[in-house]
Design an enzyme around this catalytic site. Sequence first.
Site, PDB file in Angstrom:
ATOM      1  N   LYS A 192       0.989  -1.212  -0.086  1.00  0.00           N
ATOM      2  CA  LYS A 192       0.047  -0.047  -0.013  1.00  0.00           C
ATOM      3  C   LYS A 192       0.898   1.169  -0.079  1.00  0.00           C
ATOM      4  O   LYS A 192       1.337   1.453   0.929  1.00  0.00           O
ATOM      5  CB  LYS A 192      -0.954   0.057   1.102  1.00  0.00           C
ATOM      6  CG  LYS A 192      -2.002   1.180   1.103  1.00  0.00           C
ATOM      7  CD  LYS A 192      -2.512   1.730   2.455  1.00  0.00           C
ATOM      8  CE  LYS A 192      -1.751   2.824   3.106  1.00  0.00           C
ATOM      9  NZ  LYS A 192      -2.136   3.968   1.967  1.00  0.00           N
ATOM     10  N   GLU A 267      10.342   1.535  10.490  1.00  0.00           N
ATOM     11  CA  GLU A 267      11.273   2.756  10.040  1.00  0.00           C
ATOM     12  C   GLU A 267      10.480   3.900  10.214  1.00  0.00           C
ATOM     13  O   GLU A 267       9.710   4.337   9.524  1.00  0.00           O
ATOM     14  CB  GLU A 267      12.065   2.696   8.733  1.00  0.00           C
ATOM     15  CG  GLU A 267      13.040   3.556   8.844  1.00  0.00           C
ATOM     16  CD  GLU A 267      12.938   4.846   8.446  1.00  0.00           C
ATOM     17  OE1 GLU A 267      13.054   5.705   9.407  1.00  0.00           O
ATOM     18  OE2 GLU A 267      12.698   5.159   7.096  1.00  0.00           O
ATOM     19  N   CYS A 301      12.797  11.736   7.212  1.00  0.00           N
ATOM     20  CA  CYS A 301      13.060  11.246   8.476  1.00  0.00           C
ATOM     21  C   CYS A 301      14.320  11.155   8.932  1.00  0.00           C
ATOM     22  O   CYS A 301      14.701  11.348  10.223  1.00  0.00           O
ATOM     23  CB  CYS A 301      12.715   9.586   8.590  1.00  0.00           C
ATOM     24  SG  CYS A 301      13.723   8.725   7.386  1.00  0.00           S
ATOM     25  N   GLU A 401       9.293  16.389  15.519  1.00  0.00           N
ATOM     26  CA  GLU A 401       9.611  15.984  14.409  1.00  0.00           C
ATOM     27  C   GLU A 401       8.740  17.172  13.192  1.00  0.00           C
ATOM     28  O   GLU A 401       7.674  16.757  13.048  1.00  0.00           O
ATOM     29  CB  GLU A 401       9.406  14.596  13.554  1.00  0.00           C
ATOM     30  CG  GLU A 401      10.047  14.491  12.192  1.00  0.00           C
ATOM     31  CD  GLU A 401       9.708  12.868  11.837  1.00  0.00           C
ATOM     32  OE1 GLU A 401      10.820  12.464  10.999  1.00  0.00           O
ATOM     33  OE2 GLU A 401       8.880  12.271  12.141  1.00  0.00           O
TER      34      GLU A 401
END
Length: 506
Positions: A192, A267, A301, A401
């Site tokens: 997906k 991750e 990331c 983040e």
Amino acid sequence: MSDLNVVSISEAKLPAEPFVARHLIDGDWRQSADGSTFDRVSPSHGSVVTKAAKGGARDVDAAVSAARLAFDKGRWSRTSGKERATLLLKIADLIDRERERIAYWETLESGKPISQAMAEIEGASDIWRFAASLARTMHGESYNSLGSDMLGLVLKEPVGVVSIITPWNFPFLIVSQKLPFALAAGCTVVIKPSEMTPATTVILGELCIEAGIPAGVVNIVLGYGDPVGTAMTADKRVDMVTFTGSTGVGKAIVKAAAGTLKKVSLELGGKNPQVIFPDADLESAVDAVVFGVYFNAGECCNSGSRIIVHEDIAEAFLKATVDLSRKVPFGDPLDPSTKVGAIITPDHQSKIDKYVRDAADAGATVHLGGEALTVPGLAGQFYQPTIVADVKSDMPIAREEVFGPVLSVLTFKTLDEAIELVNDADYGLSAGVWSENVHTCLEFARRAHAGTVWTNTWMDGFAEMPFGGVKESGQGRELGKYGLDEFLEAKTVTMRIGKTRAPWVA
């Protein structure tokens, strides 16, 4: 804004028609079971560039059924390493053939610069070739030390059916960090992609079919996390889930997968620091900091969004970073000279801006940027290169983040203080150190809580080197031989030689 390097709209053209994306299920391209579709609007140009099938529970069920049957029938898992490697190499060659097409649609859907997309597709084909080498060299172990009447074997077998869920920021590169390793191991998959970037994964599905991957081995279901990702995670016929994305969604996947105790590889996010000592090559460090925070518009990331600079050089380093930031070309992603493109959605742009404004309200100083960027001729959303100093370690902009072109600047006096700042984070994806003293670099590398440590560089990556995080940055590893291990199970075989077993009952 006038002193920034802004690239206006280029002569490159938008497509005459949107890309039409459908599900790939058991070797066939299909519309959704209920006929639903959705549109993707280009974040840079503001027009519809993709029309995709909108998957639901029935589509996931069909895809998982196909992957389960293909695995259980051995269409892929029982082929030789040579056969699997041969097809993986064919796919790598096809990726190279279609590099420009893949990069074009990835640029339109994600807003990243086309030159960056081209480089990522080139890197992806290299990963496929490396995974092919692992398919041929995969091996178990033997133990000839258990006695003259015993022989022990450890077999490495594919884990089974794998759900692969990928993000929007590096859609083709990240699926290429998962899929070829799963295939090299002998697994079958359901993929997906993000609903914001489905096109390039669909193109990859086309290349898998062209290369000769058997029906049911690679399946793709398009749509949203709920219901598609949720169903792919909870289905008891799925043996493993591998996911790249936000830490919040990663935690939800772990909970959903707990019901069947399937294997999970994650991750996730990062708040990655670079520590700069006074003896560093400061010109190189400044360039790496600018690259680290603006690459992919900071939607990465591994973004080097947090720098920790020795107080003796902090003022000069900050000025040099601001000056170089003004030279970075922001603007039209279809222009090959652009290095920083659009922000993925208006909502995400608002989130980025709120972090900056909240930091300023809390006493931080915005030395550059801090607001939206207008690119002449484009209707999409862009954000200025932004540098925020006088940041305290407890501010959200220093701990969370941001996922945008925003750099937080902190200072330190001693190595111990720098390490404390580095490790005082919920994340642990990557970290960097800049010093000409190898002893400083080695001590930092050993003490930093991160899955990757770079010394005197930033974001260099290789197919041979594993990638992943600690703490809330995830679990498991991608790339390298460790990337293959994620998709394998160890099976112990203990063999008795001859009629040497002593009876238990006399």
